[in-house]
Design an enzyme around this catalytic site. Structure first.
Site, PDB file in Angstrom:
ATOM      1  N   TRP A 231      60.148  37.083  48.794  1.00  0.00           N
ATOM      2  CA  TRP A 231      59.793  38.107  48.511  1.00  0.00           C
ATOM      3  C   TRP A 231      59.469  39.077  50.173  1.00  0.00           C
ATOM      4  O   TRP A 231      59.525  40.700  50.051  1.00  0.00           O
ATOM      5  CB  TRP A 231      58.733  38.273  47.916  1.00  0.00           C
ATOM      6  CG  TRP A 231      57.160  37.138  48.803  1.00  0.00           C
ATOM      7  CD1 TRP A 231      57.052  36.569  47.704  1.00  0.00           C
ATOM      8  CD2 TRP A 231      56.366  38.070  49.825  1.00  0.00           C
ATOM      9  NE1 TRP A 231      55.817  35.691  48.332  1.00  0.00           N
ATOM     10  CE2 TRP A 231      55.995  36.933  49.324  1.00  0.00           C
ATOM     11  CE3 TRP A 231      55.954  38.485  50.740  1.00  0.00           C
ATOM     12  CZ2 TRP A 231      54.569  36.634  51.087  1.00  0.00           C
ATOM     13  CZ3 TRP A 231      55.499  39.036  51.338  1.00  0.00           C
ATOM     14  CH2 TRP A 231      54.616  37.557  51.500  1.00  0.00           C
TER      15      TRP A 231
ATOM     16  N   LYS B  59      68.536  34.208  42.053  1.00  0.00           N
ATOM     17  CA  LYS B  59      66.895  33.692  41.753  1.00  0.00           C
ATOM     18  C   LYS B  59      66.333  34.678  42.574  1.00  0.00           C
ATOM     19  O   LYS B  59      65.726  33.830  43.138  1.00  0.00           O
ATOM     20  CB  LYS B  59      66.367  32.583  41.349  1.00  0.00           C
ATOM     21  CG  LYS B  59      65.149  33.068  39.465  1.00  0.00           C
ATOM     22  CD  LYS B  59      64.007  33.427  40.023  1.00  0.00           C
ATOM     23  CE  LYS B  59      63.138  32.554  41.424  1.00  0.00           C
ATOM     24  NZ  LYS B  59      61.971  33.135  41.312  1.00  0.00           N
ATOM     25  N   PRO B  60      65.714  36.300  42.423  1.00  0.00           N
ATOM     26  CA  PRO B  60      65.003  36.942  43.836  1.00  0.00           C
ATOM     27  C   PRO B  60      63.625  36.546  42.714  1.00  0.00           C
ATOM     28  O   PRO B  60      62.759  36.510  41.993  1.00  0.00           O
ATOM     29  CB  PRO B  60      65.109  38.360  43.323  1.00  0.00           C
ATOM     30  CG  PRO B  60      65.869  38.674  41.556  1.00  0.00           C
ATOM     31  CD  PRO B  60      66.124  36.752  41.470  1.00  0.00           C
TER      32      PRO B  60
ATOM     33  N   GLU C 162      59.208  36.889  41.290  1.00  0.00           N
ATOM     34  CA  GLU C 162      58.990  37.567  40.633  1.00  0.00           C
ATOM     35  C   GLU C 162      58.241  39.347  40.831  1.00  0.00           C
ATOM     36  O   GLU C 162      58.629  39.865  40.845  1.00  0.00           O
ATOM     37  CB  GLU C 162      58.831  37.398  39.827  1.00  0.00           C
ATOM     38  CG  GLU C 162      57.306  36.065  40.262  1.00  0.00           C
ATOM     39  CD  GLU C 162      57.714  34.978  40.925  1.00  0.00           C
ATOM     40  OE1 GLU C 162      56.468  34.137  41.092  1.00  0.00           O
ATOM     41  OE2 GLU C 162      58.323  33.590  41.013  1.00  0.00           O
TER      42      GLU C 162
ATOM     43  N   THR D   8      57.539  25.536  52.787  1.00  0.00           N
ATOM     44  CA  THR D   8      57.463  23.835  52.656  1.00  0.00           C
ATOM     45  C   THR D   8      57.039  23.492  51.996  1.00  0.00           C
ATOM     46  O   THR D   8      57.706  22.259  51.180  1.00  0.00           O
ATOM     47  CB  THR D   8      56.829  23.607  54.360  1.00  0.00           C
ATOM     48  OG1 THR D   8      57.590  23.560  55.111  1.00  0.00           O
ATOM     49  CG2 THR D   8      57.501  21.673  54.164  1.00  0.00           C
TER      50      THR D   8
ATOM     51  N   GLU E  78      65.866  26.461  54.360  1.00  0.00           N
ATOM     52  CA  GLU E  78      65.201  27.093  54.923  1.00  0.00           C
ATOM     53  C   GLU E  78      63.480  27.594  54.891  1.00  0.00           C
ATOM     54  O   GLU E  78      62.783  28.145  53.756  1.00  0.00           O
ATOM     55  CB  GLU E  78      65.589  28.560  55.442  1.00  0.00           C
ATOM     56  CG  GLU E  78      65.762  29.505  56.655  1.00  0.00           C
ATOM     57  CD  GLU E  78      64.171  30.320  56.973  1.00  0.00           C
ATOM     58  OE1 GLU E  78      63.255  30.599  56.583  1.00  0.00           O
ATOM     59  OE2 GLU E  78      64.272  31.253  55.970  1.00  0.00           O
TER      60      GLU E  78
ATOM     61  N   GLY F  21      58.921  27.304  56.441  1.00  0.00           N
ATOM     62  CA  GLY F  21      58.060  27.569  57.463  1.00  0.00           C
ATOM     63  C   GLY F  21      58.173  27.439  58.207  1.00  0.00           C
ATOM     64  O   GLY F  21      58.969  26.709  58.859  1.00  0.00           O
TER      65      GLY F  21
ATOM     66  N   CYS G  59      59.045  34.624  59.258  1.00  0.00           N
ATOM     67  CA  CYS G  59      59.183  33.225  58.670  1.00  0.00           C
ATOM     68  C   CYS G  59      59.575  32.980  60.269  1.00  0.00           C
ATOM     69  O   CYS G  59      58.905  31.562  60.690  1.00  0.00           O
ATOM     70  CB  CYS G  59      60.760  32.420  58.425  1.00  0.00           C
ATOM     71  SG  CYS G  59      60.502  32.456  56.358  1.00  0.00           S
TER      72      CYS G  59
ATOM     73  N   GLU H 191      51.129  27.896  58.911  1.00  0.00           N
ATOM     74  CA  GLU H 191      51.552  29.016  58.803  1.00  0.00           C
ATOM     75  C   GLU H 191      50.732  29.969  58.686  1.00  0.00           C
ATOM     76  O   GLU H 191      50.400  30.402  57.022  1.00  0.00           O
ATOM     77  CB  GLU H 191      53.104  28.989  58.301  1.00  0.00           C
ATOM     78  CG  GLU H 191      53.602  30.130  58.198  1.00  0.00           C
ATOM     79  CD  GLU H 191      55.599  30.140  57.401  1.00  0.00           C
ATOM     80  OE1 GLU H 191      56.048  30.799  57.903  1.00  0.00           O
ATOM     81  OE2 GLU H 191      55.326  29.531  56.885  1.00  0.00           O
TER      82      GLU H 191
ATOM     83  N   GLY I  89      63.177  22.384  57.515  1.00  0.00           N
ATOM     84  CA  GLY I  89      63.810  22.675  56.892  1.00  0.00           C
ATOM     85  C   GLY I  89      64.962  21.794  57.421  1.00  0.00           C
ATOM     86  O   GLY I  89      64.577  21.833  58.847  1.00  0.00           O
TER      87      GLY I  89
END
Length: 491
Positions: A154, A178-179, A181, A233, A253, A255, A287, A388, A461
């Protein structure tokens, strides 16, 4: 609320808007006001099946299309998005919360990335090995993988989609996205725009829904060849394990807890500006945000004084106000996490230099606002040092020399970005080599470039987005031996 009534609903599969009889319609809220600004359906396994089937059928045509023709369609799609930039920026601000200026920059970046990869369409290459054997040579073909699943968070719903869309489509793959929600609306509108601009049905599909349902179905679907995931992560580990069941390719990709080092010979004003933008852009929800700051003793007081002054000038408000420099945190849950991290640091002895609370006033009460926060000398094992921090809070520490700064920077389990400000070429080169990160900026704001590969090491990642290197993650190589038909094979 007239504008809200025009927002897209449903999902986008096989080139058209798809409703969902019996599916739950989830409200999408404006983080600045809490108001409902649209809805999106909670898709699941059935909707993922339909999207993958559409993408599979489209792959047969799209992958055989000349690469230059794919590039032309992508250029046209990017231009169509650019033509609706203002309306899309308003929509992105409504659902995500970021200031309208930042929403505009994000969408411009989206267009740039799609255009960048469209421009690569005429330069895709394989390989040739001469004299492989008697009267034989070798070819190295580069082929698309098939259907790619893209799971996007998001914080930057469009640019992080473009990072996957661009290299996937130019190399001949099709995509099911899939964005998140909480931020599906701009992605759905972009899908509509792409279709109108001429992108063939099934090449780009969008399924909305929860990660535990739609996301899980996408990751485990046997018809999906690759998952490109951006997110935490913790969730990334789960995606990695689930994708392994069908040996999918993955790009993760994840945290970051990016360190920034300010040396005694640094241009302090430039470093202060970079730290302010690097930490508070998108309300710190990035990030690649600056999340840990290490300043040499010799310039510490000057740097902190100037950083405090610049932070104090950040105007907090709704993203729809052009004067706003710091919008709300995206959700109440995310704000509570940041509050807990700051409180733990203060309990552990950190000094609060600025912020550390919700802004006061009726205009802030309904939204998820939090003041830009500066912390001094938090404990090395505090949450702001080890986790993070995905929000507008920045811990700052004094360091005595270069080795201490590098060691402190490398204490994190993350390794996404890093930066250093110094006029010493030797120190800059040494930092580039020694910092455990996929990206290092030297005397530069923390801005990623499409021309350079982007990705992390450690808990941040693996795999790379951006750059020509990204194409490797969306293709497979095939070796071919070619021998003259009129030559008898010798043994």
């Amino acid at each position: 609320m007239a504008f809200v009534e025009t927002l897209p609903r449903g999902m986008f599969i096989d080139g058209r808007d798809v409703g969902g009889g019996g599916l739950t319609a989830t409200p999408v809220h404006d983080p600045a006001t809490g108001e409902v600004v649209g809805t999106a359906l909670e898709g699941g396994a059935a909707e993922i099946d339909a999207a993958v089937a559409s993408a599979t059928a489209a792959f047969a045509r799209w992958s055989r299309m000349p690469a230059s023709a794919r590039g032309e369609l992508m250029h046209a799609a990017a231009a169509a998005v650019l033509s609706e930039l203002d309306a899309l920026a308003q929509l992105l601000t409504l659902e995500q919360g970021k200031p309208i200026r930042e929403a505009t920059l994000e969408l411009q970046r989206f267009v740039h990335t799609v255009d960048h990869y469209a421009g690569m369409s005429k330069n895709l290459r394989g390989g040739y090995v001469p004299n492989l054997d008697h009267d034989a040579h070798g070819l190295i073909l580069r082929r698309p993988l098939g259907v790619v699943g893209a799971i996007v968070p998001w914080n930057f719903p469009t640019t992080l989609l473009a990072n996957k869309f661009g290299p996937a489509l130019v190399t001949g793959n099709t995509l099911v996205a899939k964005p998140a929600e909480t931020t599906p609306l701009t992605t759905l509108r972009i899908a509509q725009i792409f279709s109108t601009a001429g992108l063939p049905p099934g090449v780009f599909n969008v399924v909305t829904g929860l990660g535990a349902e739609a996301g899980e179905a996408l990751v485990r679907h046997p018809g999906v060849a690759k998952i490109a995931f951006t997110g935490s992560t913790r969730v990334g580990r789960h995606v990695m394990a689930a994708a392994a069941e069908t040996t999918k390719r993955i790009t993760l990709e994840l945290g970051g807890s990016d360190p920034m080092i300010v040396c005694e010979d640094a241009n302090v004003d430039a470093a202060v500006k970079a730290a302010t933008v690097g930490r508070f852009f998108n309300c710190g929800q990035a990030c690649l945000a600056v999340k840990r700051l290490f300043v040499y003793e010799a310039v510490y007081d000057e740097f902190v004084e100037k950083l405090l002054a610049r932070t104090g000038r950040l105007r907090i408000g709704p993203g729809s106000d052009p004067a706003t420099l710091l919008g709300p945190v995206h959700s109440d849950r995310q704000r509570r996490v940041v509050e807990e991290q700051v409180a733990e640091a203060l309990d552990g002895g950190a000094e609060l230099l600025h912020g550390g609370k919700r802004p006061e006033g009726e205009s802030f009460d309904a939204g998820f606002f939090y003041e830009p926060t500066l912390l001094l000398e938090a404990a090395r094992d505090s949450r702001v040092a080890t986790e993070e921090v995905f929000g507008p809070a920045l811990p700052i520490w004094r360091v005595g020399d270069f080795d201490e700064a590098i060691d402190r920077a490398n204490e994190s389990v993350y390794g996404l970005g890093s930066s250093i400000f110094t006029r010493d070429l030797n120190a800059a080169n040494s930092a580039a080599e020694r910092l455990n990160a996929g990206y290092t900026w030297i005397n530069s704001p923390q801005r990623p470039y499409d021309e350079l590969p982007f990705g992390g090491v450690g808990q941040s990642g693996f795999g790379r987005e951006h750059g020509i290197e990204a194409l490797d993650h969306y293709t497979e190589t095939k070796s071919v031996v070619v021998r003259r038909a009129d030559v008898e094979t010798e043994r």
